[in-house]
Motif scaffolding. Structure first.
Motif, PDB file in Angstrom:
ATOM      1  N   ILE A 246      -4.486   2.814  -9.999  1.00  0.00           N
ATOM      2  CA  ILE A 246      -4.610   3.440 -11.307  1.00  0.00           C
ATOM      3  C   ILE A 246      -6.031   3.343 -11.843  1.00  0.00           C
ATOM      4  CG2 ILE A 246      -4.014   1.334 -12.556  1.00  0.00           C
ATOM      5  CD1 ILE A 246      -3.037   4.948 -13.471  1.00  0.00           C
ATOM      6  N   ALA A 247      -6.804   2.360 -11.377  1.00  0.00           N
ATOM      7  CA  ALA A 247      -8.179   2.180 -11.854  1.00  0.00           C
ATOM      8  C   ALA A 247      -9.183   2.980 -11.047  1.00  0.00           C
ATOM      9  CB  ALA A 247      -8.563   0.694 -11.815  1.00  0.00           C
ATOM     10  N   LEU A 248      -8.761   3.620  -9.977  1.00  0.00           N
ATOM     11  CA  LEU A 248      -9.665   4.363  -9.110  1.00  0.00           C
ATOM     12  C   LEU A 248      -9.665   5.836  -9.494  1.00  0.00           C
ATOM     13  CD1 LEU A 248      -8.661   2.711  -5.713  1.00  0.00           C
ATOM     14  CD2 LEU A 248     -10.508   2.044  -7.265  1.00  0.00           C
ATOM     15  N   SER A 249     -10.630   6.560  -8.950  1.00  0.00           N
ATOM     16  CA  SER A 249     -10.726   7.984  -9.239  1.00  0.00           C
ATOM     17  C   SER A 249      -9.560   8.719  -8.591  1.00  0.00           C
ATOM     18  CB  SER A 249     -12.047   8.549  -8.726  1.00  0.00           C
ATOM     19  OG  SER A 249     -12.056   8.580  -7.308  1.00  0.00           O
ATOM     20  N   ARG A 250      -9.320   9.903  -9.085  1.00  0.00           N
ATOM     21  CA  ARG A 250      -8.174  10.681  -8.609  1.00  0.00           C
ATOM     22  C   ARG A 250      -8.344  11.072  -7.139  1.00  0.00           C
ATOM     23  NH1 ARG A 250      -5.853  15.927 -11.889  1.00  0.00           N
ATOM     24  NH2 ARG A 250      -3.745  15.911 -11.039  1.00  0.00           N
ATOM     25  N   SER A 251      -9.542  11.446  -6.742  1.00  0.00           N
ATOM     26  CA  SER A 251      -9.767  11.819  -5.348  1.00  0.00           C
ATOM     27  C   SER A 251      -9.595  10.621  -4.421  1.00  0.00           C
ATOM     28  CB  SER A 251     -11.165  12.422  -5.192  1.00  0.00           C
ATOM     29  OG  SER A 251     -12.156  11.503  -5.608  1.00  0.00           O
ATOM     30  N   THR A 252     -10.008   9.432  -4.876  1.00  0.00           N
ATOM     31  CA  THR A 252      -9.842   8.229  -4.058  1.00  0.00           C
ATOM     32  C   THR A 252      -8.365   7.894  -3.889  1.00  0.00           C
ATOM     33  OG1 THR A 252     -11.960   7.374  -4.867  1.00  0.00           O
ATOM     34  CG2 THR A 252     -10.467   5.805  -3.832  1.00  0.00           C
ATOM     35  N   ARG A 253      -7.598   8.049  -4.950  1.00  0.00           N
ATOM     36  CA  ARG A 253      -6.158   7.792  -4.839  1.00  0.00           C
ATOM     37  C   ARG A 253      -5.507   8.758  -3.853  1.00  0.00           C
ATOM     38  NH1 ARG A 253      -6.443   7.661 -10.535  1.00  0.00           N
ATOM     39  NH2 ARG A 253      -5.110   9.505 -10.719  1.00  0.00           N
ATOM     40  N   ALA A 254      -5.942  10.001  -3.875  1.00  0.00           N
ATOM     41  CA  ALA A 254      -5.385  10.975  -2.923  1.00  0.00           C
ATOM     42  C   ALA A 254      -5.721  10.588  -1.488  1.00  0.00           C
ATOM     43  CB  ALA A 254      -5.924  12.367  -3.242  1.00  0.00           C
ATOM     44  N   THR A 255      -6.951  10.105  -1.263  1.00  0.00           N
ATOM     45  CA  THR A 255      -7.336   9.669   0.079  1.00  0.00           C
ATOM     46  C   THR A 255      -6.514   8.472   0.539  1.00  0.00           C
ATOM     47  OG1 THR A 255      -9.597  10.450  -0.305  1.00  0.00           O
ATOM     48  CG2 THR A 255      -9.262   8.902   1.503  1.00  0.00           C
ATOM     49  N   LEU A 256      -6.290   7.506  -0.353  1.00  0.00           N
ATOM     50  CA  LEU A 256      -5.488   6.333   0.006  1.00  0.00           C
ATOM     51  C   LEU A 256      -4.048   6.718   0.319  1.00  0.00           C
ATOM     52  CD1 LEU A 256      -6.792   3.729  -2.618  1.00  0.00           C
ATOM     53  CD2 LEU A 256      -7.374   3.888  -0.197  1.00  0.00           C
ATOM     54  N   ARG A 257      -3.497   7.669  -0.418  1.00  0.00           N
ATOM     55  CA  ARG A 257      -2.135   8.123  -0.114  1.00  0.00           C
ATOM     56  C   ARG A 257      -2.081   8.807   1.251  1.00  0.00           C
ATOM     57  NH1 ARG A 257      -2.085   9.541  -5.719  1.00  0.00           N
ATOM     58  NH2 ARG A 257      -2.670  11.681  -5.196  1.00  0.00           N
ATOM     59  N   ARG A 258      -3.100   9.592   1.565  1.00  0.00           N
ATOM     60  CA  ARG A 258      -3.125  10.252   2.871  1.00  0.00           C
ATOM     61  C   ARG A 258      -3.197   9.221   3.998  1.00  0.00           C
ATOM     62  NH1 ARG A 258      -7.258  11.307   6.028  1.00  0.00           N
ATOM     63  NH2 ARG A 258      -8.767  10.898   4.349  1.00  0.00           N
ATOM     64  N   LEU A 259      -4.023   8.201   3.830  1.00  0.00           N
ATOM     65  CA  LEU A 259      -4.120   7.153   4.850  1.00  0.00           C
ATOM     66  C   LEU A 259      -2.808   6.383   4.986  1.00  0.00           C
ATOM     67  CD1 LEU A 259      -7.701   5.756   4.079  1.00  0.00           C
ATOM     68  CD2 LEU A 259      -7.016   7.290   5.932  1.00  0.00           C
ATOM     69  N   ALA A 260      -2.105   6.181   3.871  1.00  0.00           N
ATOM     70  CA  ALA A 260      -0.812   5.490   3.934  1.00  0.00           C
ATOM     71  C   ALA A 260       0.200   6.303   4.730  1.00  0.00           C
ATOM     72  CB  ALA A 260      -0.301   5.221   2.522  1.00  0.00           C
ATOM     73  N   ARG A 261       0.191   7.619   4.531  1.00  0.00           N
ATOM     74  CA  ARG A 261       1.103   8.460   5.312  1.00  0.00           C
ATOM     75  C   ARG A 261       0.765   8.404   6.791  1.00  0.00           C
ATOM     76  NH1 ARG A 261       0.332  11.996   0.803  1.00  0.00           N
ATOM     77  NH2 ARG A 261      -1.261  13.138   1.963  1.00  0.00           N
ATOM     78  N   GLU A 262      -0.525   8.377   7.112  1.00  0.00           N
ATOM     79  CA  GLU A 262      -0.922   8.302   8.514  1.00  0.00           C
ATOM     80  C   GLU A 262      -0.505   6.970   9.132  1.00  0.00           C
ATOM     81  OE1 GLU A 262      -5.085   9.001   8.513  1.00  0.00           O
ATOM     82  OE2 GLU A 262      -4.915  11.146   8.035  1.00  0.00           O
ATOM     83  N   ARG A 263      -0.625   5.868   8.371  1.00  0.00           N
ATOM     84  CA  ARG A 263      -0.185   4.568   8.895  1.00  0.00           C
ATOM     85  C   ARG A 263       1.313   4.572   9.164  1.00  0.00           C
ATOM     86  NH1 ARG A 263      -3.366   2.562   4.738  1.00  0.00           N
ATOM     87  NH2 ARG A 263      -1.482   2.010   3.574  1.00  0.00           N
ATOM     88  N   SER A 264       2.070   5.126   8.229  1.00  0.00           N
ATOM     89  CA  SER A 264       3.521   5.175   8.418  1.00  0.00           C
ATOM     90  C   SER A 264       3.881   6.005   9.644  1.00  0.00           C
ATOM     91  CB  SER A 264       4.182   5.759   7.174  1.00  0.00           C
ATOM     92  OG  SER A 264       3.929   4.953   6.040  1.00  0.00           O
ATOM     93  N   GLN A 265       3.165   7.089   9.855  1.00  0.00           N
ATOM     94  CA  GLN A 265       3.435   7.923  11.020  1.00  0.00           C
ATOM     95  C   GLN A 265       3.151   7.172  12.309  1.00  0.00           C
ATOM     96  OE1 GLN A 265       4.882  10.801  11.138  1.00  0.00           O
ATOM     97  NE2 GLN A 265       4.666  11.052  13.362  1.00  0.00           N
TER      98      GLN A 265
END
Length: 864
Positions: free
Chosen positions: A460-479
């Motif tokens: 919540i303290a990070l920029s919106r684009s950074t949060r989107a990148t972290l979510r994308r990396l989380a999906r890749e880890r789960s995959q």
């Protein structure tokens, strides 16, 4: 300027701007639309609930204007009626002469829509609206007929004049208000309308106009390339060419950065020019408003700034950054480009952004250089607020330059400064890894400053684009984890298939093979599991400062789920209160048969052992039964503070972990139980729905209502499957909820008695709640004609609604659904309301106290 980040492109500007769209959708129009809708709702609410105020206002106006001469009233009405028709025509002619026909077309469309909305409102008020609203919006004429609630001719005129922009021209605006006031005076004094009708008419015209403008778009008034070159000449430069570097924004935080140009001059070095106009400034408006409302302790820049305020803020930050010793673009000139845009002229720096650099060029010295710039800013308490990859520029000599200071803050507080550190740690960690990012930060800022940022290291303290990148990396880890599990399962099966079959292999050998396969899957899952970037950064900092505080700081003032719960609770409270007022509950309670209430209590108590069975049936490990029953009773307390679909899952997972089940297996067991529960719920709903339909038809064919319900469900399923966004959303949620369920089910299938226990517990749990609801109904109507199948459909439907609504325990939604369903099934309103209140008292409210006692007891024993 060299090529910017990936996704940017450069176009030569000669004369007019080639990439501007003809129309834009302005957030300001949407805001005005929402304000208008809210105003209409408020006026109707006042008319409905403050009838005395509305009547008193009408009487005051009648007394104050009662002495007005009749001739004057008629003359005012005649003049205003003629002017209302002439004024729009005159303005249309003036616009057509100036070749502005598009605005006239927008105005005509808005007028047509306003007329339709006015007719619909008239129909609603005369046919379906409460009597108080009808009295507030209409006036009885001498012939006994009621006047129109909304003026069908005035609302289209207001919508037309608003849509064409007449209010932005002073002379026409004065004429407009004069005509409106004169017309309102004439119809009010002549008792042809009411004050509330006038207000609603004006609001409808105004709201429809801005809704039309937002839907079709407003003419684009952004400055063109020709305007830019002329503006540069006006401030003393002699430009030759201008090349536009347009970054495609990927978030609302980047959308208001302005258009950037590289301008070459006849003599002297080139310039970097940023053009900011009202349309770009408005981008991300709602996102900024939401951040202001939800974040605490953080100063957000104003959601609505004038262009001059934006220009002054950016100029101040540019000068302050350079004065602090940071490498930042030097501002050398500013100027307005007409009434709707400004430009900022910077000294050209050149270079590439951090995002565009290849990995091999991101050296430790470059990382330290970035931290030195942040240290220079923080030495003067300047916050950057957007330390992402495309805001960090690296020139040809390797010098780091901080750009995009427009969203920064002077005299920033400690929280905001620490947020900058957390943001840069994440930004550099994404490119160079957590270890190198933390090491460079500690070397420049010191270990204490880096450790102090850990509580702010949260999405919540990070920029919106950074949060989107972290979510994308989380999906890749789960995959990757899923692929590892599947590969290990296939390898184990292939190895087992390669062995020579042994005819004498018994159950122990099969069980051993299954256990070996499960161990291989768990081992592969452990090896494939990766730690997310924020956890890696925390781990690296704790290696340096083990005593550092890592508990995330509470930054959210209000969460989206809380806001939805408040809104849903308000609607449900209104529904319940209105239902209680409309039905005489006291008579039903006075004649109640409390023996059936005692039966309802017994079935309510039976639900807890049934819930324990439905959980333990999917846990191959040995877990004490009665302790599990106690955990289900404790869940009654948890449901009071958490949504129905979340609290029980979290509590059961925690309980199984404390009982000795490994965390991954505990989550999988609860997921398997939830999966079978969902399938059981849907199956029972279909079966009982079919049975209910056949009760009202001469044959065994279901009723049309059942068929319509099934077709509706099928259509919704097809829509979710066909729309990519909805399909990804559902698949992601289901996959995360039931991750690891399949391997767990292999363990359960090896013990059929466990599976029978789990499925039997689910059926018993449903039966207990259905019988409890049926007994609650019979307590107030012993001769009730509702079948058990109908009661089951009512319960299953209401339970599904309660699980979907994000209120604790489905409060409000379950009650409303149960009352509505029982009423539709043929039960009287008073009986249905009383029965539902008794049922919810026994299954939700009364168990809270024993649930709290069990929760504290199990917590003290270390079992929760």
């Amino acid at each position: 300027m060299d090529n910017g980040p990936e996704g940017s492109h450069i176009d030569r500007v000669s004369g007019d701007e080639p990439l501007l769209s003809a129309r834009v959708h302005r957030p300001s129009d949407l805001v005005r639309l929402l304000v208008g809708v809210l105003g209409i709702i408020c006026v109707l609410a006042i008319a409905a609930f403050a009838h005395g105020t509305a009547s008193g206002l009408e009487e005051d106006i009648s007394k104050g204007t009662g002495q007005t001469p009749d001739v004057f009233i008629k003359l005012a009405g005649l003049i205003s009626s003629i002017a209302v028709l002439i004024l729009p025509v005159a303005f249309a002619i003036e616009r057509l002469v100036k070749r502005d026909g598009l605005r006239i077309a927008d105005g005509v469309l808005a007028a047509v829509l306003a007329h339709g909305v006015a007719l619909a409102t008239d129909l609603w008020v005369s046919e379906s609206a409460p009597a108080t609203i009808r009295e507030a919006l209409t006036q009885a004429t001498a012939s006994g007929e009621l006047t129109d609630p909304v003026h069908g001719y005035l609302a289209p005129v207001i919508a037309y004049m608003t849509a064409v922009g007449m209010a932005r021209r002073p002379r026409w605006r004065v004429a407009l208000w004069a005509v409106l006031l004169l017309n309102s005076f004439a119809v009010l004094v002549g008792r042809q309308t009411t004050p509330f009708s006038i207000i609603v008419t004006v609001l409808i015209g105004w709201t429809v106009a801005y809704g039309t403008l937002y839907a079709v778009g407003s003419p684009n008034v952004r400055p063109t390339g020709q305007t830019l070159l002329a503006g540069l000449r006006h401030v003393g430069f002699r430009p030759v060419t201008a090349m536009r570097a347009e970054d495609v924004p990927d978030s609302a935080e980047q959308g208001d950065r302005g258009r950037r140009y590289l301008v070459t001059l006849e003599d002297g070095p080139p310039l970097d020019v940023t053009v900011v106009d009202r349309e770009q400034q408005a981008q991300g408006f709602f996102y900024r408003v939401w951040r202001q409302v939800t974040l605490r302790g953080i100063t957000q820049r104003r959601s609505i700034q004038s262009l001059r305020q934006a220009l002054e803020q950016e100029a101040l930050l540019a000068y302050a950054a350079i004065a602090a010793g940071a490498n930042a673009p030097k501002l050398i000139a500013t100027s307005e480009l007409g009434p709707d845009a400004v430009m900022l002229v910077y000294q050209h720096l050149g270079g590439r952004s951090l995002d565009s650099l290849p990995d091999e060029e991101i050296t430790d010295e470059l990382l330290r250089g970035a931290w030195r710039q942040v240290k220079a800013l923080q030495s003067r308490r300047i916050a950057h607020r957007r330390l992402v990859g495309d805001a960090i520029l690296v020139d040809r000599s390797g010098r780091v330059i901080l750009t995009d200071l427009r969203g920064g803050e002077i005299a920033a507080g400690d929280v905001v400064l620490r947020m900058d550190v957390a943001q840069l740690l994440t930004t550099l960690g994404l490119r160079a890894g957590a270890e190198r990012a933390v090491a460079a930060a500690v070397e420049v800022l010191g270990p204490d400053a880096v450790a102090d940022s850990l509580p702010l290291l949260q999405p919540i303290a990070l920029s919106r684009s950074t949060r989107a990148t972290l979510r994308r990396l989380a999906r890749e880890r789960s995959q990757r984890e899923r692929e590892a599990v599947i590969e290990a399962s296939h390898a184990a099966k292939a190895e087992r298939g390669a062995d020579e079959p042994v005819p004498s292999a018994g159950r122990k050998d099969v069980r051993a093979e299954k256990k070996a396969e499960k161990d291989a899957i768990e081992e592969a899952l452990e090896q494939a599991r990766e730690e997310d970037l924020l956890s890696q950064i925390r781990h690296q900092v704790l290696l340096i400062r083990p005593q550092a505080l890592v508990e995330p700081a509470r930054l959210e003032r209000i969460r989206p789920r809380t806001l939805v719960s408040i809104i849903a609770g308000a609607f449900v409270a209104y529904f319940l209160i209105s239902t209680l007022m409309a039905n005489d509950v006291s008579d039903a309670i006075a004649t109640a048969d409390w023996r059936w209430a005692a039966v309802a209590v017994l079935f309510s108590m039976l639900s807890y052992p049934a819930a324990a069975m439905s959980l333990l049936g999917f846990v191959p490990e040995k877990v004490p039964f009665w302790r599990t029953v106690g955990a289900q009773v404790a869940g009654s307390f948890v449901k009071l503070v958490a949504p129905a679909a979340i609290g029980g899952v979290a509590l059961n997972t925690r309980f199984l972990q404390r009982a000795g089940v490994r965390p991954g297996l505990a989550v999988a067991s609860v997921g398997a139980s939830q999966l079978f529960g969902l399938a059981s719920h849907i199956s029972l709903l279909m079966v009982f729905g079919y049975m209910t339909g056949t009760q009202h038809t001469p044959t065994l064919s279901p009723s049309r209502t059942v068929i319509a319900g099934l077709l509706t469900a099928a259509v919704l399923a097809l829509v979710v499957t066909a729309v990519p966004f909805l399909r990804r959303f559902v698949v992601t949620r289901v996959r995360s909820l039931f991750a690891g369920v399949v391997p767990r089910m292999l363990d359960v299938l090896q013990r059929p008695q466990k599976l029978v226990t789990g499925i039997g517990g689910m059926l018993l749990l449903t039966a207990a709640f259905v019988m409890c609801l049926d007994a609650s109904v019979r307590a107030f109507d012993s001769d009730v004609q509702l079948s058990y199948a109908t009661i089951a459909v009512v319960f299953l439907t209401a339970n599904a609604i309660g699980s979907a609504v994000p209120t604790p325990g489905g409060v409000g939604a379950v009650e409303g659904a149960l009352i509505a369903a029982l009423t539709l099934a043929g039960l009287g309103g008073g009986v249905a309301t009383s029965a539902v209140l008794l049922y919810r008292l026994l299954t939700f409210w009364l168990p809270v106290l024993p649930g709290w006692l069990f929760f504290n007891h199990l917590t003290r024993k270390g079992q929760l």
